[in-house]
Structure formats: C-alpha cells, structure tokens
Design a protein around this motif. Structure first.
Motif, PDB file in Angstrom:
ATOM      1  N   ILE A 986       0.828  -1.210   0.000  1.00 41.74           N
ATOM      2  CA  ILE A 986       0.000   0.000   0.000  1.00 41.74           C
ATOM      3  C   ILE A 986       0.856   1.252   0.000  1.00 41.74           C
ATOM      4  CG2 ILE A 986      -0.199   0.161   2.509  1.00 41.74           C
ATOM      5  CD1 ILE A 986      -2.949   0.720  -0.156  1.00 41.74           C
ATOM      6  N   HIS A 987       2.095   1.164   0.548  1.00 42.84           N
ATOM      7  CA  HIS A 987       2.929   2.376   0.539  1.00 42.84           C
ATOM      8  C   HIS A 987       3.508   2.645  -0.832  1.00 42.84           C
ATOM      9  CE1 HIS A 987       6.477  -0.194   0.504  1.00 42.84           C
ATOM     10  NE2 HIS A 987       5.959  -0.884   1.520  1.00 42.84           N
ATOM     11  N   ASP A 988       3.338   1.716  -1.774  1.00 46.19           N
ATOM     12  CA  ASP A 988       3.797   1.951  -3.146  1.00 46.19           C
ATOM     13  C   ASP A 988       2.680   2.464  -4.040  1.00 46.19           C
ATOM     14  OD1 ASP A 988       6.409   1.221  -2.653  1.00 46.19           O
ATOM     15  OD2 ASP A 988       6.012  -0.912  -2.983  1.00 46.19           O
ATOM     16  N   TRP A 989       1.488   2.641  -3.516  1.00 44.50           N
ATOM     17  CA  TRP A 989       0.385   3.205  -4.312  1.00 44.50           C
ATOM     18  C   TRP A 989       0.512   4.731  -4.325  1.00 44.50           C
ATOM     19  CZ3 TRP A 989      -4.759   0.533  -5.307  1.00 44.50           C
ATOM     20  CH2 TRP A 989      -4.609  -0.852  -5.274  1.00 44.50           C
ATOM     21  N   VAL A 990       0.022   5.345  -5.350  1.00 41.94           N
ATOM     22  CA  VAL A 990      -0.003   6.811  -5.437  1.00 41.94           C
ATOM     23  C   VAL A 990      -1.122   7.323  -4.543  1.00 41.94           C
ATOM     24  CG1 VAL A 990      -0.139   8.790  -6.978  1.00 41.94           C
ATOM     25  CG2 VAL A 990       0.860   6.648  -7.772  1.00 41.94           C
ATOM     26  N   ILE A 991      -0.845   8.379  -3.786  1.00 37.03           N
ATOM     27  CA  ILE A 991      -1.797   8.914  -2.815  1.00 37.03           C
ATOM     28  C   ILE A 991      -2.281  10.270  -3.276  1.00 37.03           C
ATOM     29  CG2 ILE A 991      -2.081   9.674  -0.425  1.00 37.03           C
ATOM     30  CD1 ILE A 991       0.029   7.678   0.366  1.00 37.03           C
TER      31      ILE A 991
END
Length: 1381
Positions: A986-991
């Motif tokens: 999830i920390h590699d998804w764009v926010i």
C-alpha cells in the motif's frame, strides 16, 4: 556342472533378497518380516519353509454321567507326526500309570468308568490337547470342559392339583440343570408320551394344555442318570367340569430371563389359567410376534414360546399377554444371546531376521467380548518390554533373537467357549557379504537430541566412503543389562540420522551404527552409551473401565489399577455426565469401583476415570456410556378426554406421560372403566404403546361411566389418571345435522367479567357435543371458548371496565356449529381511584464517557436527603435519537440513581429522560437531558466508488464515491490510492488527498490502454477508516499513432496540427528533413525564443506600480508550484530547489486580514500516518462556496482553491537515477495564441520535478453576464518567473467544470538516453525511496484573486499588447515559412 551353476545362481539370488530384507527392516512394524508365501532362501544351507502343523480335531465340551465312559477327541497333522499329550486344569496328565485314562492312537483321550461323588470329582474339569514336534515347536488345542452329572436331587416335586376342563395344568419337577436331559414322566406308573398338547419344559416341568378328563391321574417324574432311577413324589391331577362362572386370570408359569448361545433353541414358558379360558400372545420390543407363519417361532402347549436356532437379532424383551375377554394380564422376560469367539483375522506365518520387530495380528469377535492371550510353543507369553500386546489383540515382539523362533497361538476366550489360531515364526540367518569392499565404521556417532522417550542419533560418513550417497545405515540398540538387540534403519540412502522412538525414561541404552553398501554390511561403530531423560511419573489410564446399571437411578463403574502407575496411586477421580448436556460432575474414589446414585431413570450417562499419584492427575480413560434401567412411569398419561359417540359407545383419547416421567419405553396403556353406580366392577383393556385412543363399545344406554388410563413399561404399570366421567345417550340421537339454536341466553355484567347462562335447544333429538361462546368489544368474533354439552353457565374473565361487549352462543356437534344466539352487555365502571402519581426525577444529567457510552444520573426528591433507596422503587430510563426522525424509544430499568447506557452510535445526539415507579404508582417522565457521543474512526469505507473516463480526454478519469455508511463523525477528508498493480504494497500506491466535502475527483495524465486500481479511505477527527475494495478501470486505447519513443500529448479542442502534417512534432527519425534543415530550424527556434523572452522581460519590468508587484506576487503564489511538463525532447531543468515556504500574497486593497496560512501537512506513506485536518478549515470552505472552472484542455491542473489550506505536504520518494516513470503536470500545448486563455504569469518550473498543483480560481458572477478569464499556465524557460499576459480572445472562452485532479505517473518507454535529472515523484511504482518534503502554498482568497485578475486587465493598454502580439505573430509566420521550405 549344470547343477552346480544352478546352485550358485540360487545362492546369489537369495543373497540379494536377504540384503533387501535387511535394508527394509523397521520401515513399519513387521514390514521387513516376510509373511507366508515364497520363503527367502538362506545361502549355504537347505531352504527353510513353513511346516504345516495344525489340529485336525479338537476336544469339545462334554456332559457325562457317573460310571460311564468318555472320549475327548484330538488329532493333529504334521510331518513328522507330532507327539500328543493332554493337560487337565493346566497340568500334564501322566497317562502311563493311569489305568482309567489312556491315549488312543489318533491322540484322543479315553476315560473309562467316570468317577464322581460329592467330595471326589477327579474326572470333571478342563482338558487341553498338546501336540509337539521336536526341533519345530508345540501347539495347544482349545480347552474342553468335561461335566459329570451329579446325584439326582429334586428342587421341586409335583403337587396335587385340580383343573377345569379346557384349562392348562402345571406339574413341577425341577432338578439341577445337567440332569434335565435324563428326566422323564409317568402317568399312573406308565410312561407318559409327549405331544403338542403335553410338553416337558427345559427345567423338567410338565405342561398339559386343554385338559380333558383322560388327563386325570397320578403323576411322577423319574431321573435316570446311569445309576438306579430316582423317583419323585406322586401327585394327583383332578379334572373338574366347567362351572360356567368366571374365575380370575392368573399365571401358572411365567417366563424368566434366559441366556442362550447362537444356534441353540430357547423356550420361554408362559402358562395361564382362568375362566373363560385365556389365549396367549407374544410381543417382542413392542412388536407382535407372528407364530403362525414363522418357521423358527413355535407356540408350544399352554402358550410357551420356542425359538429355534437363535441369532443375535433374537435378543430382547419378550412379553407374554394372557387375555380371556374379561381380563388381560401380562408378564415379561429378557432373552440374551451370546456368541462363541470367532476369528476375523488369524495370525500368519512370518520370516524375520534377528534384531527385527514383528507383529502377529489377531482379530476376534464374540459376545461377551472375548479376552485374548498368546501362547508360544505351548507356554503362556507374559507381556514385557519386548513382548507387547498392541491394539488389544495383536502380539508385538521387539528385537528378535534366535530363541524366539517357533509356533505362536492366539487363544480367545469368553463365557461361552474358546478358540485358538496359530502361526510359525522362522528366524533367518543374515546373508554373507559378496566380494567387494565393505564400508568402514560410521564416524562421530552422537546423540544430538535426548528426550524422555526418544533419542535422535547423527553421524558422519565412513572414512572409506566420504560421499556416502549410496550407503544405508542400521542402528542397533539394546537396553543396558539385556541381551535383546533391536535395529532401526534409515529411511533413504545417504541419510545420516535416525530417531529411536518408544524408549523408557531414565534408562541407559547402548547404540551401534553400521553402514551397508551393495556388497553388504561394514564395520560397526564403537558402542555409544546414552541415558534417556527422566519424566514426571504420572499414572497412565486405568484399564478395563466398565459401567453397568444396577437400578433405574444408579450405575456402578469399575476399573483396574493403571499398568503404568508410576508410583503409588493415591486416589481416583470419577467423572460422569448426562448425555446431551455439557455439565460434567466428578467424585473422588479410593477403590476400584463406585456406585453413583440419584441418577435419572432410563437416561444415558458417560463415565471416565483419572488416576492420581503424588505428581498429580494422570491420563484419562476413554468415555464409557451406559443407560440407567427403566422403571414404571412416574406420571399418568396427559389430556384424557371422552367423547360419547352414541348410546352404547364412548371414544377415549389421551397423550403419553411427559418424556421425563416415562422412565423407559412405553409398551402399552391400561384402560380401566366402570359404571359410576358400581365402582367395584372394573373392566380393563390393554392397548399398545403407540395407540392413543380407544373406542369402548357395548355400554348401557343412558349410563354414566368412569374412565382412567395408566401407562406401562416393561417394568410395570405407572400411576393412572383421575377418573373421568361420561354418560351414554338415552337413545341414539340424530347427528346428521347441526344442533338448533339454544333456547335462551342470559348475561350478567360485572366490572371485569360477564356471567353467561343458557338453556339447551328445544329439540332434544339432535346430538349436542358442546357450546361455543364468542365475545368481544363490538364484535363477538374476537375470542371463542368451547365448553362441555352438560355445562349451562360460564364466566368470561379479564374484561375491560365500562366496555360494550357482544356475546354469541352456538351449540355444536361433529357435523358443525348451529345457529348463534346474540346478546350484549356493558361491564360496570371501575370505582377504585387511581393512585396519585409520584414526583418525577430531577437534575437529569448525561455524561459522555466514550463513543458508545453515556452515564445518566439524576436525583429523586421523594427520597430522604441522603438519597438512599430503602423501598422497592425502580427507575426507568428511556433514550432516543432524532436521526432518523421516527426512531423509537429504548428503555431500561435501574434500582440506583444512575444508569450506564451502552451500545450507542458514535457522534450522535441522544435525549434522555427518567421516570420512577413504586408499586402501582409511577411518575411522569422527567425533563430531558441531551448528550452527543464522541466521534470514532469511520468503521466502513466510502461506498459506491465508480471510475469513468472524461469525455474527449482518454487520459483523464473522474473518480466518484459516496460517504461511508458508518462515518462515526464529520468526514474531514478522503485519500485516493491508485496503482497499476493491485498486489503492490500500500505504501507503493499513489496517494491523492481530497477535502471532506467533495465526492468526486479528477486524475489525468494516465497511460492509455492500461488497467488502474483505485481505493478510497475516509478520515475524520479520530483517524482513518478502512479502505474500500479495489475498483479496476482500464483507460481507453489511443485514437491515433504516436512517434516511436514518445507519447502523443492530449491536445485541446482548439488545437490545429502543423501545416507540414508531420506526426512527430519534435522531429523523429522518420522526418523527411535532412540534418542541415534540422540545424536551421533549431537556430530559428532559438532566435525566436530569445526575442520572446526580451519582449516579456520588457513588459514585466515596465510595470513597477504596487498593483503590478502584487499581481506578480499573486501569480507566483497561484502558479509557482506547477509541475514541469515535457517529453523526451524537452529541456530538462537544472538540479535546483526553489523554496515556496516564504511566498506571500498581499491583498490589493490593503486589507488588515492576513493571507491564508500555508499548509504544511505531510502525505503519509500509509493511512496510519495521516493526521486529522483542523475543522476550522472546513468551516472556511463552507463559508466560501466558489465555482472552480478549468480550461477545456487535458492539461488542466488540480484546482485546489477549494481546498483552502487542506493540501497536505507530500513526503516525496526521491531518486537520483533517471526516472523511467515521472510525475508530470502538463501545461497547455496550444500553438496558436488566439486559442489560449489569458495568462496571468508563466509557469514557475519546479526544478526537482516535484508534484504540485496549480491553483486556478475564477469567480463566476452570475449577475454580471460575463465570465472572467481563468489563470492559465504555459511552458517557458525553466528559470523564468514572469510572462507577458496574452491578449484576451474576442469572444468569451468556453469553460467546463474542472475537478480537482492530479496526473498519474507517465509511463514512457524512452529509446534514447535521458539526462540524469533528480526527480521527485509520488511514489514511483515498485521502488522505495526516502521521503522528501514538498511544501505547497495555499490558494489565495477568491475575492483577492478575482481583484488581481481585474487589475491585470486594467493595467495594460490594448494598443501596446496588440503591437507586441502582431510582432510576435510575424516572427511565427517566418518560422513556419522556414520549416515548410
């Protein structure tokens, strides 16, 4: 020579197979031992095969008489012939010096002149035949019992009796059971012939059925058992004529419980006498027996039942029922069937080697369950460490030695008989090694793990074979001080460890390891001495636990001392539990049995036992289940009812007793009835247990009868119901039609009841079975009550005072209900004054404790000052919420002055009120108190997440959603996560953050024809809620082809392609221009760019007024954080970092209010790091409702003016490598000046390529009728900060609503080198980078931005702009002419 070659081939083959046997040893218990079949051949010796050795005939149980001769047969087969010997009661008989016992040639035992007296019984006992073959072994036969009939003794003798003709007679003559076959009868000193009418029972008793005058006379019985006959006393039987009067029904002979063996015949005696002559019928387990059509069931003289060739299915409870029409009596007996032991699986012959383990299998059945013992060569096998009984019946021999060879027999025995089956064990010699090198001893043998009951050994390969891939190993071990050695083999070649299981704790073992190769076994390692660990000495399970019912309320449990007691057993704990419940009870017991009393009758219980020693409880036994005995029912049948059918019959109905009181299987019901006037004359009827009604016929007209019913089990009759009366009709009335209307109906109202009385219909010739009374307020159909036909009044209870009731009365019979009769009545008013109400509680307060709990407190003025409750008053608390509006109150009672209300919804306003109740007095509700529960993080994700493509812009998508169903507070923001890999961390998804009042968002610059995944997370002041499920969306495919190595940018609707028609706007290898022309174009573009820069600089420096400065500051604030857009041919910005933290936007009107504060909120790597946003920001948003409009172009930026400081600071993963995927915010690529919007100032390039968004704010004034120009961004030199605003278009520009948007990573496959530019991106997919802060300024006030734009229009003269634009247009035409040439 041929014979010699054959022998060598045979020796080689046998060596190979014996080697394989050795390798496979100990894979499974007995697996390496060869069962009977083709025997392995030992080299160097003759082939050993299993020798047939078995009994042809075995002795059987025999009954003899004193002085007679007996032969006990026995014959055994073997080559050579076996030697036969006999044992009596376990001791060998010396037949050489015995003159009465001799061995016959076939091995049978002959006993002449059997001796038997009261004190000398040398011949009676148990005999066993023993067969022996030297150098082979010994086998023993089954055990046979020789019974010698004793001296004749009569336990009962015939007695004089008289019998009516047609009845049955019984003459007793009972002797001990072994003499019954020798009993015969005489009549008048003449032998009596037995036939179907005259029989002798198994006890010797004589039964004569259907007695005639010829049966009269003197009777005696004689016992002839080899000696002189013994006569009983003589008894006279007198036959009387029928007196034509009734006599009571009695049993002359009743059956008793009987035990028989499968295949024998069973006789259940049952003889009854009475007048009229009774008939006998039999039932088994509530089912009637058909003795007429059955071949095995025969009804003997007098009614006795004979069952021939009994089977296990014949076991059960048998009922003998005697009935003579006036009376019925019954009795019962239990038939138990036993079975001799039979072998389901017999032991088989086994080949084995020394040190191996083997198992002889033996499965037996029988009833009772047989016990099994093992015999080796005629001697009992005593269980030890090396001889073990496993799986109840199997014999396991561990660590074979040569002396274990021989014949093993499994002997099964129960109360009925015994049987034996045997097998032979042959110990083979190990095959000698073949020619070739043998392995040396394994090295470094160590015990790597030592436990209480297992040891793990490891070693290294022998020095002779360092690799040892093809070596197998055998571990030989023995308990110190014993000669038996066991072996454990490795499971596969090359394995150098083995675990030895099933060892004894605190015991020393000696281990040796030997390696084998294809040539044979090598040297043995040095002995390794290892002692197992001691363990806590807890007892094992108690063996042979048995439970049996001793009465309907008690069960006795017995057990034995545990085999592994591990010290003195201090006591036992007996656990028991009723079946179907989970409550287990226990009792401490010091002995090996215990009787539990006070149990429920005919109920299943389970039992288990745990032994205790000084260390604590041991292993529990398995559960054993048993049911308490049945008993007579303890309650009468239920719901007894009578229905008069006509003048001569009454139907009686009932229900079984309650299940808990049946105490067994209900086998029948006994109905007793009598005339009310003659209570002593009672008639009985017996019906089956499944019958719940009975028609009693043959009654007298107009007569009252009393009835009662009792339930029966096999134990007897339970209590009967109370007498219930019914009267037969005087005449057979008409029941072909419904009754007529009752002749009268009267009502008398009271306060809460009405007394109804009536008279029957005038026509008395129609059957009336009852009356139906209907009543209700205003309608008689609300309630209906049915009463008996004899009843003439009824009181209707529980009515409301002062109410108008309508009452109807109808007579009914089996045809239906008759015509109703109506009446009405008003109940009387209630005269009791209502109690005065109590004072309501005061000072109600609501204290919020958590998101779902509120404490309510109050005071009660009717209590003393200390507010202590001493009476039985209680308080009722009610609460509700107004969302939704129709929510109902919830109530709870309390006996103190406070109450904790739980289970509330978070962030919800509740109102509370309290009332007090004391006896019949209650107060009104108190004044309400209000409380709002605390917020809680959202407990559900945003719902209805949808993703659609923006029309005309395939690289832009719009995400829509709805708030969470369970927001649990005010939503302050949303986080959109998106990625091309749904399985990425999830920390590699764009926010992408969005403010809480928005439910839609725009994302652009996506890659065409690529699947994306979107998740949304809601946030309130308490934190982040759960994420929504991933929603997949695939961007559309490209509408045209792009040049190789680049991606064609999305163009606005006003875009016009270059006149050259080239699809490669930056030039590509496919361009027709040569290198010289390309050089000219580059030089021309450079010159034009310099001219444009000079012009822009002149215009920007001429404006020095404060308005111009503030406008430039505003443009910086608005557009200073745009992301740089470029493709593979764009000029890359230098590695600079421009800080925006100190940028300010001064209001033009010198307003004292400061500009909005810059936000500095980091975007986290995960949802837990996101901090709540100040709620005051949201209030500002609601106060300033602005319309945000973006230019109709793919490069519209995320309009963040509406976010008002809500934009979080982004923690950017920083990568110094050339990015394959960069985050871009693409400005307009319009080429014609006329098609562009007015530009406030040029795009301020972010030197690091950091992600940011332009703040486009345009206030649309509806009443002005025109749209203000929108701030727009153009690409320019990387270090330029100012630009000349463009001339406004002649007509108003076309706008479309712009959603807040942010482009996803542009994924371009570049086929040429990219300059090494440090780029900050929003989480490049699949790469982890350290975070770097990017500060994004807040949008200016909308009013200030609008004012600045208006000022920009008034600051520049149209003539000046026109001249400059005309000059710029000329330069562009010259450039086009050059490129087209």
């Amino acid at each position: 020579m041929a014979a010699e070659r054959g022998a060598r081939r045979l020796l080689g083959t046998s060596s190979f197979w014996l080697y394989c046997l050795l390798l496979l040893a100990r894979r499974a218990p007995g697996a390496a031992a060869a069962r009977s079949g083709s025997p392995p051949q030992s080299p160097g010796a003759s082939v050993r095969t299993f020798t047939p050795f078995y009994f042809l005939v075995e002795p059987v149980d025999t009954l003899s008489v004193r002085g007679s001769s007996v032969i006990l047969n026995c014959s055994a087969y073997s080559e050579p012939s076996p030697k036969i010997e006999w044992k009596k009661d376990g001791t060998f008989l010396n037949l050489v010096s015995d003159d009465r016992r001799q061995l016959l040639p076939d091995g049978s035992l002959f006993i002449s002149n059997v001796v038997h007296s009261k004190h000398n019984k040398p011949d009676e006992g148990y005999y066993q035949c023993v067969a022996t073959v030297e150098s082979l072994g010994t086998i023993v036969s089954r055990t046979a019992k020789l019974t010698v009939a004793g001296l004749p003794r009569f336990t009962s003798q015939p007695e004089p009796s008289s019998v009516y003709a047609g009845n049955s007679a019984i003459l007793n003559c009972e002797v001990n059971a072994d003499l019954v076959p020798f009993v015969r009868w005489e009549q008048n000193r003449q032998p009596l012939l037995l036939d179907n009418r005259v029989i002798k029972l198994a006890s010797g008793t004589l039964v004569i059925s259907n007695v005639t005058e010829g049966d009269g006379g003197l009777y005696r019985c004689i016992v002839e058992s080899g000696g002189p006959p013994k006569y009983s006393d003589e008894a006279e039987l007198k036959v009387l004529s029928d007196p034509e009067v009734t006599s009571n029904l009695v049993f002359l002979k009743q059956p008793s419980s009987l035990v028989k063996v499968i295949g024998q015949s069973a006789v259940l005696p049952c003889v009854a006498s009475g007048l009229p002559t009774p008939t006998i019928r039999w039932m088994k387990n509530e089912e009637a027996l058909d003795t007429e059509s059955s071949e095995r069931l025969v009804l003997l003289a007098g009614g006795s039942l004979e069952i021939s060739d009994v089977t296990e299915d014949d076991a059960g409870t048998y009922f003998c029922i005697a009935d003579n029409g006036n009376e019925t009596i019954d009795t019962q007996a239990e038939l138990t069937i036993q079975a001799q032991p039979e072998f389901r699986k017999q032991p088989t012959n086994i080949y084995a080697h020394e040190s191996m383990d083997i198992i002889f299998e033996c499965e037996v059945t029988g009833k009772p369950t047989p016990t099994v013992k093992w015999v080796k060569n005629g001697d009992m096998v005593i269980p030890s460490d090396y001889f073990k009984i496993v799986k109840e019946h199997n014999l396991q021999v561990l660590g074979l030695v040569k002396s274990d060879e021989g014949f093993y027999q499994c002997i099964a025995e129960n109360d009925v008989g015994n049987a034996q089956a045997g097998a032979q064990l042959i110990i083979l010699e190990h095959a000698p090694a073949t020619t070739g090198p043998l392995p040396s001893a394994p090295r470094d043998v160590v015990a790597s793990l030592v436990s209480t009951r297992f040891i793990k050994l490891t070693w290294r390969t022998p020095a002779s074979d360092p690799h040892g891939d093809n070596l197998t190993y055998s571990v030989f071990y023995t308990k110190e001080g014993t000669a038996r050695e066991r072996v454990e083999n490795t499971s596969r070649p090359g394995e150098m460890q083995v675990t030895i299981q099933n060892l004894m704790p605190a015991t020393v073992y000696i281990f040796k390891v030997m390696a084998q190769n294809k040539h044979g076994s090598g040297e043995s390692s040095a002995p390794l001495r290892v002692e197992t660990q001691p363990e806590v000495q807890l007892p094992g399970p108690a063996p042979n636990i048995r439970a049996y019912a001793t009465s309907p309320t008690s069960i006795t449990v017995t057990w034995e001392t545990p085999l592994s007691g591990n010290g003195e057993i201090q006591n036992y704990k007996l656990y028991y539990m009723e079946k179907g419940t989970d409550k287990e009870q226990d009792v401490d017991v010091s002995s090996h049995s215990y009787t539990i009393n006070g149990l429920k009758k005919y109920t299943d219980y389970s039992f288990r036992v745990v032994a205790y020693n000084k260390h604590g409880p041991g292993v529990s036994t398995q559960d054993v289940a048993v049911r308490t005995l049945s008993d007579v029912p303890s309650a009468a049948p239920q719901n007894l009812s009578l229905e008069v059918r006509n003048s001569k019959s009454i139907m009686i109905h009932w229900q079984p007793p309650p299940p808990a009181t049946q105490n067994g299987q209900i086998t029948g019901y006994k109905i007793r009835y009598r005339k009310a006037s003659r209570k002593s004359d009672v008639t009985e009827i017996l019906v089956t247990g499944t019958q719940l009604s009975q028609l009693i016929e043959g009654l007298d007209r107009g007569t009252e009868y009393n009835f009662r019913v009792a339930a029966l089990t096999i134990n007897g009759t339970g209590p009967a119901t109370d007498w219930l009366s019914a009267e037969t009709f005087e005449s057979d009335l008409d029941e072909t039609r419904v009754p007529e209307v009752p002749s009268s109906l009267h009502v008398r109202p009271l306060v809460t009841s009405i007394v109804v009385s009536w008279t029957p219909p005038e026509n008395q010739n129609i059957v009336v079975r009852g009356y139906a009374i209907g009543y209700g307020i205003g309608s008689p159909h609300a309630q209906t009550i049915k009463v008996d036909y004899k009843q003439r009044y009824y009181t209707i209870e529980n009515l409301d005072p002062s109410s108008h009731y309508v009452i109807t009365l109808k007579a009914f019979n089996n045809v239906g209900e008759g015509i109703p009769l109506y009446e009405s009545a008003v109940t009387r008013p209630h005269t009791v004054p209502d109690p005065t109400p109590m004072m309501p509680p005061v000072g109600v307060q609501a204290s919020i404790l958590s998101h779902d709990t509120i404490r309510i407190t109050w005071a009660d003025n009717s209590l003393p000052k200390h507010q202590k409750i001493t009476d039985s008053r209680y308080y009722t608390v009610r609460w509700k919420t107004n969302i939704p509006a129709n929510t109902k109150y919830k109530n709870a009672n309390a006996t103190t002055l406070s109450y904790l209300v739980t289970g509330l919804k978070p962030n919800t306003l509740y109102e509370f009120s309290v009332m007090v109740t004391k006896g019949r007095r209650s107060s009104t509700w108190s004044m309400t108190a209000h409380g709002t529960t605390f917020e809680l993080v959202p407990t559900s994700p945003p719902k209805d997440v949808t993703v659609v493509s923006k029309e005309g812009k395939p690289r832009t998508i719009i995400v829509n959603w709805q708030p969470p169903s369970e927001a649990n507070g005010k939503i302050t923001g949303y986080i959109i996560y998106y990625s091309t890999d749904v399985n990425a961390e999830i920390h590699d998804w764009v926010i992408e953050p969005v403010v809480g009042n928005r439910l839609t968002h725009q994302i652009q610059e996506l890659t065409l024809d690529t699947p994306y995944y979107f998740k949304i997370q809601a946030r309130n002041s308490k934190g982040m809620g759960p994420m929504s499920e991933a929603v997949q969306f695939r961007t559309p495919k490209a509408s045209g082809s792009a040049g190789k190595g680049s991606r064609l940018p999305d163009l606005g609707s006003d875009y016009k392609p270059p006149m050259s028609g080239s699809n490669s706007p930056h030039g590509s290898p496919t361009s027709p221009l040569d290198s010289n022309m390309l050089l000219v174009i580059i030089v021309s573009v450079g010159v034009i760019t310099i001219v444009v820069v000079v012009i822009i600089a002149v215009f920007c420096t001429r404006r020095t007024t404060s308005h111009q400065k503030k406008k430039r500051a505003a443009c910086k604030s608005v557009n200073g954080s745009h992301k740089y857009k470029g493709n593979s041919k764009d000029v890359k910005p230098p590695d600079l970092w421009i800080h925006h933290e100190r940028l300010e936007l001064k209001p033009i009107d010198k307003s004292p209010d400061p500009n909005p504060v810059m936000t500095d909120t980091p975007i986290p790597r995960n949802s837990q790091d996101i901090t709540p946003v100040d709620n005051s920001m949201d209030s500002n948003i609601h106060q300033r409702r602005n319309s945000y409009r973006g230019h109709e172009s793919e490069d519209s930026m995320s309009t963040l003016a509406g976010r008002r400081g809500m934009r979080p600071k982004m923690m950017m993963p920083f990568d110094s490598q050339p990015p394959q995927q960069s985050v871009r915010n693409t400005p307009s690529t319009d080429t014609m000046p006329a098609s562009s919007s007015q530009t406030c100032c040029t795009d301020h390039q972010d030197p690091e390529g950091a992600t940011s968004s332009s703040y486009l704010a345009s206030s649309q004034e509806e009443d002005s009728g025109q749209s203000l120009p929108t701030a727009h961004v153009r690409p320019s030199h990387p270090l330029k900060s100012f630009a000349v605003p463009a001339v406004p278009p002649p007509g108003p520009p076309t706008y479309d609503p712009a959603l807040p948007s942010t482009p996803l990573l542009s994924q371009q496959a570049l086929n040429h080198h990219i300059h090494s530019v440090k780029t900050a991106s929003i989480g490049t997919l699949g790469r982890s980078r350290p975070p770097m802060p990017v500060v994004v300024p807040s949008a200016p006030e909308v009013q200030e931005t609008t004012r600045m734009l208006e000022d920009s229009e008034s600051s520049y003269e149209p003539d000046e702009l026109t001249k400059e634009m005309a000059h710029l247009e000329g330069l562009m035409k010259d450039l086009n002419a050059i490129t087209t040439a």
